[in-house]
Design a protein around this motif. Structure first.
Motif, PDB file in Angstrom:
ATOM      1  N   PRO A  63      49.622  35.098  42.008  1.00 44.45           N
ATOM      2  CA  PRO A  63      49.658  36.508  42.063  1.00 44.45           C
ATOM      3  C   PRO A  63      48.887  37.348  42.810  1.00 44.45           C
ATOM      4  O   PRO A  63      47.469  36.524  43.200  1.00 44.45           O
ATOM      5  N   SER A  64      48.892  38.505  43.216  1.00 43.34           N
ATOM      6  CA  SER A  64      47.799  38.997  43.952  1.00 43.34           C
ATOM      7  C   SER A  64      46.704  39.535  43.293  1.00 43.34           C
ATOM      8  O   SER A  64      46.763  39.813  41.961  1.00 43.34           O
ATOM      9  N   PRO A  65      45.194  39.238  43.810  1.00 45.08           N
ATOM     10  CA  PRO A  65      44.243  39.444  42.920  1.00 45.08           C
ATOM     11  C   PRO A  65      44.176  41.033  42.417  1.00 45.08           C
ATOM     12  O   PRO A  65      44.621  41.737  43.037  1.00 45.08           O
ATOM     13  N   THR A  70      41.579  40.260  33.588  1.00 42.24           N
ATOM     14  CA  THR A  70      40.652  39.262  33.459  1.00 42.24           C
ATOM     15  C   THR A  70      41.445  37.861  33.467  1.00 42.24           C
ATOM     16  O   THR A  70      40.718  36.909  33.589  1.00 42.24           O
ATOM     17  N   ARG A  71      42.742  37.877  33.287  1.00 44.65           N
ATOM     18  CA  ARG A  71      43.636  36.698  32.994  1.00 44.65           C
ATOM     19  C   ARG A  71      44.544  36.897  34.152  1.00 44.65           C
ATOM     20  O   ARG A  71      45.092  37.536  34.676  1.00 44.65           O
ATOM     21  N   VAL A  72      44.960  35.530  34.649  1.00 41.79           N
ATOM     22  CA  VAL A  72      45.629  35.256  35.525  1.00 41.79           C
ATOM     23  C   VAL A  72      47.329  35.343  34.980  1.00 41.79           C
ATOM     24  O   VAL A  72      47.592  34.604  34.094  1.00 41.79           O
TER      25      VAL A  72
END
Length: 132
Positions: A63-65, A70-72
């Motif tokens: 995913p894009s940052p 706080t979670r991916v």
């Protein structure tokens, strides 16, 4: 003078692939992942084909940052030009499934759960009604 071994010791040329490209053993991890997602999407979406006609399903590596998150995320639904696009993120999903030690079975279950969750969100139904 170095005595390093060479691959072409007997003048036969470089070795070919161990398996032809159409054999499943020669698929990369990302190709296998794409196949798993495709199979789960076909299975889950089949009863809802008419209602999900304009929805695209895709796989992205990561995913894009997002500095606020706080979670991916493992998956996401995006609106692009009036079309909904469900994206499954390969690396985080593989990482989560690999950490359990169950391998491909856990990976398939996790992909299934993500597809059901995203489809239920699009349909406005609980996940239990989408896939009992």
């Amino acid at each position: 003078m170095s005595r390093a071994k060479r691959r072409d010791r007997h003048g036969r040329g470089l070795r070919g692939p161990l398996a032809p490209p159409e054999v499943p053993i020669s698929l990369t991890r990302s190709e296998k992942f794409d196949d798993l997602v495709r199979e789960e999407v076909q299975r889950v979406v089949a009863p809802w084909t008419e209602r999900l006609a304009g929805v695209e399903f895709a796989v992205e590596d990561v995913p894009s940052p997002d500095p606020d998150e706080t979670r991916v995320p493992l998956s996401a639904t995006r609106e692009i030009g009036g079309t909904s696009r469900v994206v499954i993120f390969r690396r985080p999903v593989e990482s989560r499934a690999g950490s359990s030690g169950q391998g491909e079975r856990e990976l398939t279950r996790l992909i299934h759960d993500l597809v059901v969750e995203e489809v239920s969100t699009l349909l406005g139904m609980p996940p239990e009604d989408v896939e009992p």
